[in-house]
Design a protein around this motif. Structure first.
Motif, mmCIF file in Angstrom:
data_model
loop_
_atom_site.group_PDB
_atom_site.id
_atom_site.type_symbol
_atom_site.label_atom_id
_atom_site.label_comp_id
_atom_site.label_asym_id
_atom_site.label_seq_id
_atom_site.Cartn_x
_atom_site.Cartn_y
_atom_site.Cartn_z
ATOM 1 N N LEU A 287 37.686 53.978 62.664
ATOM 2 C CA LEU A 287 38.655 53.142 63.354
ATOM 3 C C LEU A 287 38.191 51.691 63.236
ATOM 4 O O LEU A 287 37.009 51.429 62.947
ATOM 5 C CB LEU A 287 38.757 53.551 64.818
ATOM 6 C CG LEU A 287 39.250 54.977 65.105
ATOM 7 C CD1 LEU A 287 39.207 55.247 66.605
ATOM 8 C CD2 LEU A 287 40.656 55.196 64.568
ATOM 9 N N LEU B 291 46.335 60.363 61.729
ATOM 10 C CA LEU B 291 45.313 59.759 60.883
ATOM 11 C C LEU B 291 45.059 60.560 59.607
ATOM 12 O O LEU B 291 44.567 60.013 58.619
ATOM 13 C CB LEU B 291 44.007 59.596 61.668
ATOM 14 C CG LEU B 291 44.041 58.541 62.778
ATOM 15 C CD1 LEU B 291 42.701 58.488 63.489
ATOM 16 C CD2 LEU B 291 44.409 57.172 62.215
ATOM 17 N N GLU C 24 46.577 58.924 56.752
ATOM 18 C CA GLU C 24 45.842 57.764 56.252
ATOM 19 C C GLU C 24 44.712 58.201 55.317
ATOM 20 O O GLU C 24 44.470 57.567 54.287
ATOM 21 C CB GLU C 24 45.257 56.973 57.426
ATOM 22 C CG GLU C 24 46.257 56.565 58.482
ATOM 23 C CD GLU C 24 47.233 55.525 57.979
ATOM 24 O OE1 GLU C 24 46.820 54.651 57.197
ATOM 25 O OE2 GLU C 24 48.417 55.607 58.366
ATOM 26 N N ARG D 144 44.975 51.124 59.897
ATOM 27 C CA ARG D 144 44.541 51.971 61.010
ATOM 28 C C ARG D 144 43.131 52.497 60.789
ATOM 29 O O ARG D 144 42.441 52.828 61.764
ATOM 30 C CB ARG D 144 45.496 53.149 61.187
ATOM 31 C CG ARG D 144 46.906 52.761 61.614
ATOM 32 C CD ARG D 144 47.735 54.017 61.897
ATOM 33 N NE ARG D 144 47.214 54.722 63.076
ATOM 34 C CZ ARG D 144 47.522 55.980 63.385
ATOM 35 N NH1 ARG D 144 48.320 56.682 62.586
ATOM 36 N NH2 ARG D 144 47.033 56.554 64.475
#
Length: 312
Positions: free
Chosen positions: A223, A257, A260, A161
């Motif tokens: 991204l 996110l 991540e 991601r």
């Protein structure tokens, strides 16, 4: 009452180190203090005590700094002998004497168990420390959760991601500025009341550049299409690896996110062989605390930070 620092005279320093802590708030052992002295993180001029007319030490304060610090950065330990009628008043005078000598007001970190408020002995011990700090000019309080990761918790595999990359100082500065917008971090909110986002970003960058971690560890998170999503700054303390600074830009928040970004930092430290990685976040920053929980970090203590207000 006499307020003074320990001198380089071994006998005087030994008297300060021999002070045995009273009360439930954990005190550093003489061995631990000697280790810090050997690394120049404690110094005789940063160890202060209050003694009565008979020479008995009634209170002790130990300030900490980095090995190359010109002045102490934080008060690491504050104790007053049991039986002193007004421990807050005595401690306040001791702190004031140290602050005058340093020419600055270092913050005070009080390490506590998670349930300290429900334990009367801890609540009372914290109360007089809060009083002393307030009297000495440390009038702002922030309560933080201290987390710890160990290899037993494992690491998450990359999901694709986000793409993590090196970047220039200018790119990192811009990312710091963007992450400060809408931040739930109490210190960030407080600082933005007295400076603009770019000033704060520069201060934050300088702070992490001064930490034991390496600049080469820093990464921006994009991204897959190249849009900036966040920032990952693995760092270190003089004792172990540390999560450092992380975050997601406002327009990408609420999408998971942050997991991540945290996973990338954890993987980085794990790959380097870290056996322990620490992190902190404010108790009011529920999203960040939840991310640490999901990543297998465990709360080891509460850290009550007492500090002076932001400059006007």
């Amino acid at each position: 009452m006499i307020f003074r620092c320990a001198t380089a005279d071994p006998a005087d320093l030994d008297r300060a180190l021999a002070y045995e802590g009273d009360g439930p708030v954990e005190a550093l052992t003489a061995e631990a203090i000697r280790e810090e002295l050997a690394e120049n993180r404690f110094r005789p001029e940063w160890i202060w005590f209050a003694e009565d007319e008979d020479g008995e030490i009634l209170a002790r304060a130990l300030w900490w700094g980095r090995t190359d610090s010109e002045r102490p950065l934080a008060l690491d330990c504050l104790q007053v002998r049991a039986g002193v009628p007004d421990p807050g008043a005595l401690a306040a005078e001791l702190l004031a004497a140290g602050h005058e000598a340093f020419g600055t007001l270092p913050l005070y970190n009080v390490s506590l168990p998670g349930d300290w408020r429900t334990r009367p002995e801890f609540a009372a011990a914290v109360a007089w420390r809060q009083e002393a700090a307030r009297r000495a000019g440390l009038t702002r309080e922030i309560e933080r959760l201290r987390y710890e990761w160990t290899p037993a918790a494992g690491t998450a595999e990359p999901t694709g991601r986000l793409v993590f990359r090196e970047a220039t100082d200018e790119e990192f500065l811009d990312a710091f500025v963007r992450l400060s917008q809408g931040s739930l971090d109490v210190a960030t909110q407080n600082e933005l009341r007295s400076m603009d986002a770019e000033e704060l970003a520069r201060e934050d960058m300088e702070f992490y550049l001064d930490c034991p971690g390496e600049r080469s560890w820093w990464r921006l998170a994009d991204l897959p299409d190249g849009t900036l999503a966040g920032l990952a700054i693995p760092s270190a303390t003089p004792y172990h690896r540390n999560v450092g600074y992380l975050g997601v830009v406002p327009e990408q928040r609420g999408t998971g996110l942050i997991d991540e970004v945290l996973a990338e930092i954890t993987r980085f430290h794990a790959a380097a062989g870290a056996r322990r990685v620490t992190a902190t976040t404010d108790t009011v920053n529920a999203p960040m605390a939840a991310a640490f929980d999901r990543a297998g970090y465990e709360v080891t203590q509460i850290r009550l930070v007492l500090e002076q207000p932001s400059r006007a």
